[in-house]
Scaffold this motif. Structure first.
Motif, PDB file in Angstrom:
ATOM      1  N   LEU A 101       1.214  -1.465  -0.319  1.00  0.00           N
ATOM      2  CA  LEU A 101      -0.095   0.201  -0.296  1.00  0.00           C
ATOM      3  C   LEU A 101       0.987   1.415   0.293  1.00  0.00           C
ATOM      4  CD1 LEU A 101      -2.628  -1.669   2.133  1.00  0.00           C
ATOM      5  CD2 LEU A 101      -2.873  -0.285   0.283  1.00  0.00           C
ATOM      6  N   PRO A 102       0.079   2.148  -0.646  1.00  0.00           N
ATOM      7  CA  PRO A 102       1.462   3.474  -0.663  1.00  0.00           C
ATOM      8  C   PRO A 102       1.122   4.085   1.019  1.00  0.00           C
ATOM      9  CG  PRO A 102      -0.711   4.120  -1.717  1.00  0.00           C
ATOM     10  CD  PRO A 102      -0.879   2.229  -1.236  1.00  0.00           C
ATOM     11  N   SER A 103       2.234   5.079   1.092  1.00  0.00           N
ATOM     12  CA  SER A 103       2.462   6.131   1.864  1.00  0.00           C
ATOM     13  C   SER A 103       1.901   6.968   2.258  1.00  0.00           C
ATOM     14  CB  SER A 103       4.292   6.280   2.282  1.00  0.00           C
ATOM     15  OG  SER A 103       4.456   7.355   1.556  1.00  0.00           O
ATOM     16  N   ASN A 104       1.277   7.374   3.439  1.00  0.00           N
ATOM     17  CA  ASN A 104       0.463   8.861   3.209  1.00  0.00           C
ATOM     18  C   ASN A 104       0.622  10.142   2.700  1.00  0.00           C
ATOM     19  OD1 ASN A 104      -1.189  10.777   4.332  1.00  0.00           O
ATOM     20  ND2 ASN A 104      -1.941   9.497   6.139  1.00  0.00           N
ATOM     21  N   PRO A 105      -0.018  10.562   1.771  1.00  0.00           N
ATOM     22  CA  PRO A 105       0.999  11.297   1.365  1.00  0.00           C
ATOM     23  C   PRO A 105       0.487  13.029   2.221  1.00  0.00           C
ATOM     24  CG  PRO A 105      -1.155  11.276   0.016  1.00  0.00           C
ATOM     25  CD  PRO A 105      -0.674   9.947   1.074  1.00  0.00           C
ATOM     26  N   TYR A 106      -0.686  12.855   3.347  1.00  0.00           N
ATOM     27  CA  TYR A 106      -1.068  14.116   3.241  1.00  0.00           C
ATOM     28  C   TYR A 106       0.102  14.346   5.142  1.00  0.00           C
ATOM     29  CZ  TYR A 106      -4.717  13.235   0.307  1.00  0.00           C
ATOM     30  OH  TYR A 106      -5.368  12.894  -0.663  1.00  0.00           O
ATOM     31  N   ASN A 107      -0.212  15.381   5.207  1.00  0.00           N
ATOM     32  CA  ASN A 107       0.528  16.421   6.430  1.00  0.00           C
ATOM     33  C   ASN A 107      -0.144  15.802   7.451  1.00  0.00           C
ATOM     34  OD1 ASN A 107       1.940  18.484   4.837  1.00  0.00           O
ATOM     35  ND2 ASN A 107       0.683  19.627   5.236  1.00  0.00           N
ATOM     36  N   GLU A 108       0.785  15.275   8.498  1.00  0.00           N
ATOM     37  CA  GLU A 108      -0.167  13.934  10.092  1.00  0.00           C
ATOM     38  C   GLU A 108      -0.410  15.501  10.884  1.00  0.00           C
ATOM     39  OE1 GLU A 108       1.747  11.393  13.057  1.00  0.00           O
ATOM     40  OE2 GLU A 108       3.620  12.013  11.787  1.00  0.00           O
ATOM     41  N   GLY A 109      -1.281  14.311  10.867  1.00  0.00           N
ATOM     42  CA  GLY A 109      -2.155  15.750  12.165  1.00  0.00           C
ATOM     43  C   GLY A 109      -3.695  15.988  11.205  1.00  0.00           C
ATOM     44  N   LEU A 166      -8.168  10.403   7.405  1.00  0.00           N
ATOM     45  CA  LEU A 166      -9.055   9.454   6.269  1.00  0.00           C
ATOM     46  C   LEU A 166      -8.075   8.964   5.487  1.00  0.00           C
ATOM     47  CD1 LEU A 166     -11.377  12.614   5.373  1.00  0.00           C
ATOM     48  CD2 LEU A 166     -12.143  10.695   7.039  1.00  0.00           C
ATOM     49  N   PHE A 167      -6.960   9.554   5.041  1.00  0.00           N
ATOM     50  CA  PHE A 167      -6.220   8.073   4.161  1.00  0.00           C
ATOM     51  C   PHE A 167      -5.690   7.117   4.853  1.00  0.00           C
ATOM     52  CE2 PHE A 167      -2.835   6.707   2.079  1.00  0.00           C
ATOM     53  CZ  PHE A 167      -2.971   6.821   0.894  1.00  0.00           C
ATOM     54  N   GLU A 168      -5.578   7.166   6.523  1.00  0.00           N
ATOM     55  CA  GLU A 168      -4.921   5.916   7.116  1.00  0.00           C
ATOM     56  C   GLU A 168      -6.077   5.291   7.721  1.00  0.00           C
ATOM     57  OE1 GLU A 168      -2.342   5.834   8.988  1.00  0.00           O
ATOM     58  OE2 GLU A 168      -1.806   7.268   7.933  1.00  0.00           O
ATOM     59  N   GLU A 169      -7.712   6.245   7.225  1.00  0.00           N
ATOM     60  CA  GLU A 169      -8.646   4.932   7.554  1.00  0.00           C
ATOM     61  C   GLU A 169      -8.929   4.114   6.325  1.00  0.00           C
ATOM     62  OE1 GLU A 169     -12.197   7.742   8.021  1.00  0.00           O
ATOM     63  OE2 GLU A 169     -11.858   8.134  10.065  1.00  0.00           O
TER      64      GLU A 169
END
Length: 112
Positions: free
Chosen positions: A48-56, A62-65
Motif C-alpha cells: 500500500l502507498p504511504s500517506n501523502p498528507y501532513n500528519e495531524g 481519512l487516508f489512514e482510515e
C-alpha cells in the motif's frame, strides 16, 4: 491475452481520498497479494502507498482510515476485483462498483 482490473478505492466520506491500482486477473488467478499492485506516485508496488498528507490533518486521518479498511478487508476487495467486467454498457458500469461503510471500489476489466 492478459486480463487486468484497473481500480480506484475511495474513502466513503471524501472522494479526494483514494488509492489506485491494478490487479492481474488472468486465469488462473494467483493469491491476491501476488496479483494486486497499488500506485505510489507513478510506480506500481505490491504494498500500500504511504500517506501523502501532513500528519495531524483531516486528510491524513481519512487516508489512514482507508489504508486500515483495505488491510482488514483485503480478501473481500480481491474477490471484487477478480470479477470485474469490461464496460460495454451502462449495466456493466454499475456491476463494477462496490461500496461498504469503509470504502468504495470502482473498477474496470481490460484485456491487453
Amino acid at each position: 491475452m492478459t486480463d487486468y482490473c484497473l481500480f480506484t478505492i475511495t474513502h466513503p466520506e471524501a472522494k479526494r481520498i483514494y488509492i489506485r491500482g491494478i490487479a492481474d486477473i488472468t486465469v488462473p488467478i494467483d493469491e491476491y497479494d501476488k496479483i494486486i499492485e497499488f500506485y505510489e506516485g507513478n510506480q506500481l508496488k505490491k504494498s500500500l502507498p504511504s500517506n501523502p498528507y501532513n500528519e495531524g490533518s483531516k486528510d491524513y486521518k481519512l487516508f489512514e482510515e482507508l489504508l486500515s479498511a483495505i488491510k482488514s478487508n483485503f480478501e473481500d476487495i480481491g474477490d471484487d476485483l477478480v470479477f470485474a467486467t469490461q464496460w460495454d454498457s451502462k449495466f456493466h458500469e454499475w456491476s463494477n462498483h462496490s461500496a461498504t461503510e469503509e470504502y468504495i471500489i470502482d473498477m474496470e476489466k481490460v484485456t491487453v
